[in-house]
Design a protein around this motif. Sequence first.
Motif, PDB file in Angstrom:
ATOM      1  N   ASP A  32      50.826  -9.823  16.778  1.00  0.00           N
ATOM      2  CA  ASP A  32      51.435 -10.034  18.095  1.00  0.00           C
ATOM      3  C   ASP A  32      50.661  -9.300  19.187  1.00  0.00           C
ATOM      4  N   GLY A  33      50.216  -8.080  18.882  1.00  0.00           N
ATOM      5  CA  GLY A  33      49.456  -7.325  19.868  1.00  0.00           C
ATOM      6  C   GLY A  33      48.150  -8.015  20.219  1.00  0.00           C
ATOM      7  N   LEU A  34      47.473  -8.553  19.196  1.00  0.00           N
ATOM      8  CA  LEU A  34      46.205  -9.230  19.448  1.00  0.00           C
ATOM      9  C   LEU A  34      46.426 -10.552  20.186  1.00  0.00           C
ATOM     10  N   VAL A  35      47.490 -11.260  19.830  1.00  0.00           N
ATOM     11  CA  VAL A  35      47.809 -12.526  20.517  1.00  0.00           C
ATOM     12  C   VAL A  35      48.050 -12.277  22.002  1.00  0.00           C
ATOM     13  N   ARG A  36      48.778 -11.195  22.322  1.00  0.00           N
ATOM     14  CA  ARG A  36      49.058 -10.909  23.728  1.00  0.00           C
ATOM     15  C   ARG A  36      47.776 -10.611  24.510  1.00  0.00           C
ATOM     16  N   ARG A  37      46.844  -9.930  23.873  1.00  0.00           N
ATOM     17  CA  ARG A  37      45.577  -9.679  24.550  1.00  0.00           C
ATOM     18  C   ARG A  37      44.836 -10.989  24.802  1.00  0.00           C
ATOM     19  N   MET A  38      44.894 -11.891  23.827  1.00  0.00           N
ATOM     20  CA  MET A  38      44.174 -13.158  23.945  1.00  0.00           C
ATOM     21  C   MET A  38      44.783 -14.095  24.986  1.00  0.00           C
ATOM     22  N   THR A  39      46.015 -13.818  25.399  1.00  0.00           N
ATOM     23  CA  THR A  39      46.630 -14.673  26.424  1.00  0.00           C
ATOM     24  C   THR A  39      46.198 -14.273  27.831  1.00  0.00           C
ATOM     25  N   ASP A  40      45.322 -13.298  27.935  1.00  0.00           N
ATOM     26  CA  ASP A  40      44.786 -12.912  29.243  1.00  0.00           C
ATOM     27  C   ASP A  40      44.184 -14.134  29.926  1.00  0.00           C
ATOM     28  N   LYS A  41      44.390 -14.229  31.230  1.00  0.00           N
ATOM     29  CA  LYS A  41      43.926 -15.413  31.965  1.00  0.00           C
ATOM     30  C   LYS A  41      42.404 -15.577  31.907  1.00  0.00           C
ATOM     31  N   ARG A  42      41.707 -14.461  31.632  1.00  0.00           N
ATOM     32  CA  ARG A  42      40.247 -14.563  31.523  1.00  0.00           C
ATOM     33  C   ARG A  42      39.804 -15.374  30.313  1.00  0.00           C
TER      34      ARG A  42
ATOM     35  N   ALA B  83      38.343  -6.941  15.133  1.00  0.00           N
ATOM     36  CA  ALA B  83      39.504  -7.170  15.995  1.00  0.00           C
ATOM     37  C   ALA B  83      39.941  -5.875  16.677  1.00  0.00           C
ATOM     38  N   ALA B  84      39.906  -4.777  15.919  1.00  0.00           N
ATOM     39  CA  ALA B  84      40.264  -3.477  16.493  1.00  0.00           C
ATOM     40  C   ALA B  84      39.262  -3.064  17.566  1.00  0.00           C
ATOM     41  N   ALA B  85      37.975  -3.360  17.328  1.00  0.00           N
ATOM     42  CA  ALA B  85      36.947  -3.033  18.325  1.00  0.00           C
ATOM     43  C   ALA B  85      37.176  -3.838  19.594  1.00  0.00           C
ATOM     44  N   PHE B  86      37.505  -5.141  19.434  1.00  0.00           N
ATOM     45  CA  PHE B  86      37.799  -5.971  20.603  1.00  0.00           C
ATOM     46  C   PHE B  86      38.987  -5.411  21.371  1.00  0.00           C
ATOM     47  N   ALA B  87      40.057  -5.037  20.632  1.00  0.00           N
ATOM     48  CA  ALA B  87      41.252  -4.504  21.277  1.00  0.00           C
ATOM     49  C   ALA B  87      40.935  -3.233  22.044  1.00  0.00           C
ATOM     50  N   ARG B  88      40.104  -2.377  21.457  1.00  0.00           N
ATOM     51  CA  ARG B  88      39.752  -1.119  22.121  1.00  0.00           C
ATOM     52  C   ARG B  88      38.978  -1.390  23.403  1.00  0.00           C
ATOM     53  N   LEU B  89      38.001  -2.297  23.342  1.00  0.00           N
ATOM     54  CA  LEU B  89      37.237  -2.639  24.539  1.00  0.00           C
ATOM     55  C   LEU B  89      38.133  -3.270  25.600  1.00  0.00           C
ATOM     56  N   TYR B  90      39.011  -4.162  25.160  1.00  0.00           N
ATOM     57  CA  TYR B  90      39.921  -4.819  26.104  1.00  0.00           C
ATOM     58  C   TYR B  90      40.813  -3.793  26.794  1.00  0.00           C
ATOM     59  N   ASP B  91      41.374  -2.873  26.012  1.00  0.00           N
ATOM     60  CA  ASP B  91      42.289  -1.881  26.574  1.00  0.00           C
ATOM     61  C   ASP B  91      41.580  -0.961  27.554  1.00  0.00           C
ATOM     62  N   GLN B  92      40.340  -0.597  27.241  1.00  0.00           N
ATOM     63  CA  GLN B  92      39.602   0.300  28.119  1.00  0.00           C
ATOM     64  C   GLN B  92      39.085  -0.407  29.355  1.00  0.00           C
ATOM     65  N   ALA B  93      38.929  -1.726  29.264  1.00  0.00           N
ATOM     66  CA  ALA B  93      38.394  -2.478  30.403  1.00  0.00           C
ATOM     67  C   ALA B  93      39.391  -2.589  31.534  1.00  0.00           C
ATOM     68  N   GLY B  94      40.705  -2.501  31.228  1.00  0.00           N
ATOM     69  CA  GLY B  94      41.725  -2.562  32.274  1.00  0.00           C
ATOM     70  C   GLY B  94      41.656  -3.872  33.022  1.00  0.00           C
ATOM     71  N   SER B  95      41.317  -3.804  34.300  1.00  0.00           N
ATOM     72  CA  SER B  95      41.333  -4.982  35.156  1.00  0.00           C
ATOM     73  C   SER B  95      40.158  -5.901  34.895  1.00  0.00           C
TER      74      SER B  95
END
Length: 450
Positions: A76-86, A108-120
Amino acid sequence: MADTNLLAGPALRRLRKREGLTQAAMAAALGISPSYLNLIERNQRPLSARVLVQVIERFDFDPRSLREDEAIGGLDGLVRRMTDKRFADLAIDREEVQEFLAAAPQIAAAFARLYDQAGSGRPEGEDAAGAARRAIERWQNHFADLDHAAEDLADELRLSRGEISAALGERLREKHRMTVRVLPAEVMPGQVHRLDLHARQLQLSEMLPGAARRFQIARQVGALEMREAIETLVAGVNLPSPEAREIFREHITDYLAGALLLPYRRFLRACEQTGYDLAVLQRRFAVSFDQVAQRLTTLGRVGERGLPFFTATIDRAGRLAGFTAGGAGALYPLDGARWPAWIPYAAFERPGAVLTQAVTFSEGEAAPRHWFTITRTVDGDGVMCAARRAVVLGIEARFAGELALARGVSLDPADAVPLGTPCLRCGRAECLTPAPARMASAPSRPRAGF
């Protein structure tokens, strides 16, 4: 862990490579065929309970590593990240995300970490406020040389509650040939302070309350007397842009003002004697709630540390207007969590009241952290856009037993209010925050508050 439908191919493959075994050698050790092991590693067969027991016994395998995706909120956490409008044009569905997580959980964890740190999503170099904030966090908001210098100057001026303004004003006049002048609001529209070098005046709006006036005078004294030390610090942090350097410079100047008004040893001693009673500290040092809160994030002197606090400022719309991690190590979710169950939102219905609440929230970590938070609204100073805001002071609950404001409040994690991470990052199944409640908050430059 004895789930007969457990797919754990990547974890088993990493274990085999760590042990330096071929598929045939590992299959022999587990009592299965190489072809069956190959299917398990490719997630085409589940890891049976019998094989899992063999893996644990023969290779000292920690079965908790099979749930490593929990740290990113699972599927669920990864799905929510993937729903980003980008990512909208990619049309990624839940099945694809599930396959990705199952086949390559570490990627997947590496992607999540990069996504979380990227913010906006903006490159780090373009975010001047973020770059300055990160520099402040590297110092844990304690600048020892400046703090010692400010404390020495405060002792020299013999600052006390009854003579703060007079002593600081006299210092400006005698040493810097500058006077303080309070002007009508209509003469300073949209401003609370102004430095007129031609007239040699520090001009303050009549709308500023006493604590804010003292802060501005202390700020000017610090800026004039410690200019070289300030510039040395600004140059040393190697920030990427002039805007980021200016934000950092402003923070340091605010820091000096707080250090002058609340000299380190005297303030720390008062904190320890009163159980960090904010009301007593405000009156004893003739400062405001937000000035005390900000100063509490700076008590990191080696051998004389105070309790580790963070502070945040939230506006009426729920946007994060400022955040200082201090020594608390809080990784505040800067790009999205709106938590109606958190006490700052209720604080606007009780302006001026000091409210407390124990909460837990996760910051992209495997387990939520337990915090004790204190909130009070503070009002603007009559300047356009300086509206009422909630100032939050937070500390890990394990330290909160020393606080006067924590008396009578349960610090048992089971009694804390659970708050989610920003919705796109969170895998929480039961959350008090509705999923659509998402905000975009661009933190302003860190200020010490007045």
